[in-house]
Design a protein around this motif. Sequence first.
Motif, PDB file in Angstrom:
ATOM      1  N   LYS A  82      29.008  51.849  23.428  1.00  0.00           N
ATOM      2  CA  LYS A  82      27.975  50.936  23.865  1.00  0.00           C
ATOM      3  C   LYS A  82      28.451  50.663  25.377  1.00  0.00           C
ATOM      4  N   PRO A  83      27.498  50.450  26.214  1.00  0.00           N
ATOM      5  CA  PRO A  83      27.714  50.007  27.387  1.00  0.00           C
ATOM      6  C   PRO A  83      28.131  48.445  27.490  1.00  0.00           C
ATOM      7  N   GLY A  84      28.944  48.169  28.759  1.00  0.00           N
ATOM      8  CA  GLY A  84      29.312  46.687  28.786  1.00  0.00           C
ATOM      9  C   GLY A  84      30.114  46.506  30.079  1.00  0.00           C
ATOM     10  N   ASN A  85      30.358  45.108  30.357  1.00  0.00           N
ATOM     11  CA  ASN A  85      30.970  44.502  31.554  1.00  0.00           C
ATOM     12  C   ASN A  85      32.638  44.217  31.153  1.00  0.00           C
ATOM     13  N   VAL A  86      33.350  44.671  32.135  1.00  0.00           N
ATOM     14  CA  VAL A  86      34.663  44.417  31.979  1.00  0.00           C
ATOM     15  C   VAL A  86      35.084  43.465  33.086  1.00  0.00           C
ATOM     16  N   ASP A  87      35.615  42.348  32.931  1.00  0.00           N
ATOM     17  CA  ASP A  87      36.045  41.232  33.907  1.00  0.00           C
ATOM     18  C   ASP A  87      37.274  41.897  34.741  1.00  0.00           C
ATOM     19  N   MET A  88      37.367  41.616  36.179  1.00  0.00           N
ATOM     20  CA  MET A  88      38.563  42.205  36.869  1.00  0.00           C
ATOM     21  C   MET A  88      39.178  40.908  37.587  1.00  0.00           C
ATOM     22  N   ASP A  89      40.580  40.910  37.841  1.00  0.00           N
ATOM     23  CA  ASP A  89      40.869  39.783  38.674  1.00  0.00           C
ATOM     24  C   ASP A  89      40.662  40.130  40.059  1.00  0.00           C
ATOM     25  N   ASN A  90      41.057  39.192  40.925  1.00  0.00           N
ATOM     26  CA  ASN A  90      40.750  39.437  42.421  1.00  0.00           C
ATOM     27  C   ASN A  90      41.791  40.582  42.965  1.00  0.00           C
ATOM     28  N   GLU A  91      43.021  40.477  42.487  1.00  0.00           N
ATOM     29  CA  GLU A  91      44.153  41.790  43.076  1.00  0.00           C
ATOM     30  C   GLU A  91      43.275  43.094  42.736  1.00  0.00           C
ATOM     31  N   LEU A  92      42.657  43.115  41.620  1.00  0.00           N
ATOM     32  CA  LEU A  92      42.437  44.634  41.161  1.00  0.00           C
ATOM     33  C   LEU A  92      40.726  44.902  41.957  1.00  0.00           C
ATOM     34  N   ALA A  93      40.300  43.873  42.049  1.00  0.00           N
ATOM     35  CA  ALA A  93      38.724  44.090  42.896  1.00  0.00           C
ATOM     36  C   ALA A  93      39.301  44.451  44.620  1.00  0.00           C
ATOM     37  N   GLU A  94      40.421  43.605  45.063  1.00  0.00           N
ATOM     38  CA  GLU A  94      40.851  43.946  46.366  1.00  0.00           C
ATOM     39  C   GLU A  94      41.281  45.489  46.354  1.00  0.00           C
ATOM     40  N   HIS A  95      42.221  45.901  45.424  1.00  0.00           N
ATOM     41  CA  HIS A  95      42.511  47.108  45.299  1.00  0.00           C
ATOM     42  C   HIS A  95      41.354  48.405  45.263  1.00  0.00           C
ATOM     43  N   ILE A  96      40.393  48.126  44.413  1.00  0.00           N
ATOM     44  CA  ILE A  96      39.444  49.012  44.362  1.00  0.00           C
ATOM     45  C   ILE A  96      38.659  49.091  45.614  1.00  0.00           C
ATOM     46  N   GLU A  97      38.451  47.839  46.328  1.00  0.00           N
ATOM     47  CA  GLU A  97      37.522  47.816  47.426  1.00  0.00           C
ATOM     48  C   GLU A  97      38.470  48.653  48.457  1.00  0.00           C
ATOM     49  N   SER A  98      39.539  48.533  48.811  1.00  0.00           N
ATOM     50  CA  SER A  98      40.356  49.342  49.506  1.00  0.00           C
ATOM     51  C   SER A  98      40.494  50.871  49.225  1.00  0.00           C
ATOM     52  N   PHE A  99      40.599  51.155  47.874  1.00  0.00           N
ATOM     53  CA  PHE A  99      40.372  52.537  47.544  1.00  0.00           C
ATOM     54  C   PHE A  99      39.048  53.343  47.895  1.00  0.00           C
ATOM     55  N   ILE A 100      38.200  52.362  47.685  1.00  0.00           N
ATOM     56  CA  ILE A 100      36.719  52.989  47.893  1.00  0.00           C
ATOM     57  C   ILE A 100      36.779  53.379  49.538  1.00  0.00           C
ATOM     58  N   GLU A 101      37.146  52.273  50.269  1.00  0.00           N
ATOM     59  CA  GLU A 101      37.030  52.457  51.801  1.00  0.00           C
ATOM     60  C   GLU A 101      38.065  53.761  52.131  1.00  0.00           C
ATOM     61  N   TRP A 102      39.544  53.814  51.421  1.00  0.00           N
ATOM     62  CA  TRP A 102      40.278  55.011  51.548  1.00  0.00           C
ATOM     63  C   TRP A 102      39.361  56.413  51.178  1.00  0.00           C
ATOM     64  N   LYS A 103      38.636  56.453  50.239  1.00  0.00           N
ATOM     65  CA  LYS A 103      37.913  57.461  49.713  1.00  0.00           C
ATOM     66  C   LYS A 103      36.898  57.921  50.789  1.00  0.00           C
ATOM     67  N   ASN A 104      36.363  56.865  51.514  1.00  0.00           N
ATOM     68  CA  ASN A 104      35.462  57.185  52.708  1.00  0.00           C
ATOM     69  C   ASN A 104      36.005  57.985  53.866  1.00  0.00           C
ATOM     70  N   ILE A 105      37.334  57.016  54.056  1.00  0.00           N
ATOM     71  CA  ILE A 105      37.914  57.770  55.240  1.00  0.00           C
ATOM     72  C   ILE A 105      38.534  59.377  55.190  1.00  0.00           C
ATOM     73  N   ILE A 106      38.985  59.581  54.022  1.00  0.00           N
ATOM     74  CA  ILE A 106      39.333  61.073  53.895  1.00  0.00           C
ATOM     75  C   ILE A 106      38.040  62.002  53.308  1.00  0.00           C
ATOM     76  N   GLY A 107      36.850  61.504  53.188  1.00  0.00           N
ATOM     77  CA  GLY A 107      35.671  62.267  53.058  1.00  0.00           C
ATOM     78  C   GLY A 107      35.426  62.671  51.847  1.00  0.00           C
ATOM     79  N   GLU A 108      35.895  61.642  50.914  1.00  0.00           N
ATOM     80  CA  GLU A 108      35.325  61.703  49.556  1.00  0.00           C
ATOM     81  C   GLU A 108      33.889  60.943  49.500  1.00  0.00           C
ATOM     82  N   SER A 109      33.099  61.276  48.763  1.00  0.00           N
ATOM     83  CA  SER A 109      32.001  60.630  48.521  1.00  0.00           C
ATOM     84  C   SER A 109      32.239  59.254  47.915  1.00  0.00           C
TER      85      SER A 109
END
Length: 147
Positions: A82-109
């Motif tokens: 079943k689909p659902g939502n999982v909560d994340m703390d601010n630290e993980l949210a910041e890590h994911i945000e920087s990871f997505i920015e990094w993906k963009n920089i290296i040319g990943e979609s």
Amino acid sequence: MENSTESEKIMSQAEQAQLIKITKKMAENDLMRGRVKWVKRWMVVDLALHAGLTVAEIANLRVGDVKLAENSIFVRKGKFSKPGNVDMDNELAEHIESFIEWKNIIGESVDHEAHILAHLKRGNKYTPNGVQALFKESGCVAKAAKA
């Protein structure tokens, strides 16, 4: 008697902290050297340990499933399929945000439907077995560093 294979699958809080510390340090080194290996491993470890996602959930996670403003992750096929939502703390949210920015920089979609973890050269997503291998390899390095 306790089943040794089951007990080996459970990490203590100290082991989790050690694994996060080492994968983060290795990722920071890789970032300075323009490498991707540990950057992706750190993301896998963080998603597994901070959000409690399974390897299958991590493998299927897409950029659009991450709701940074809400500090949540949409899991398309969670427990009992079943689909659902999982909560994340601010630290993980910041890590994911920087990871997505990094993906963009290296040319990943980073499109809404792009997988969080994708092979740079091939562009296809990691399989659950591939994610599991990244996690296991990270754990082996953490254990070796502790010894």
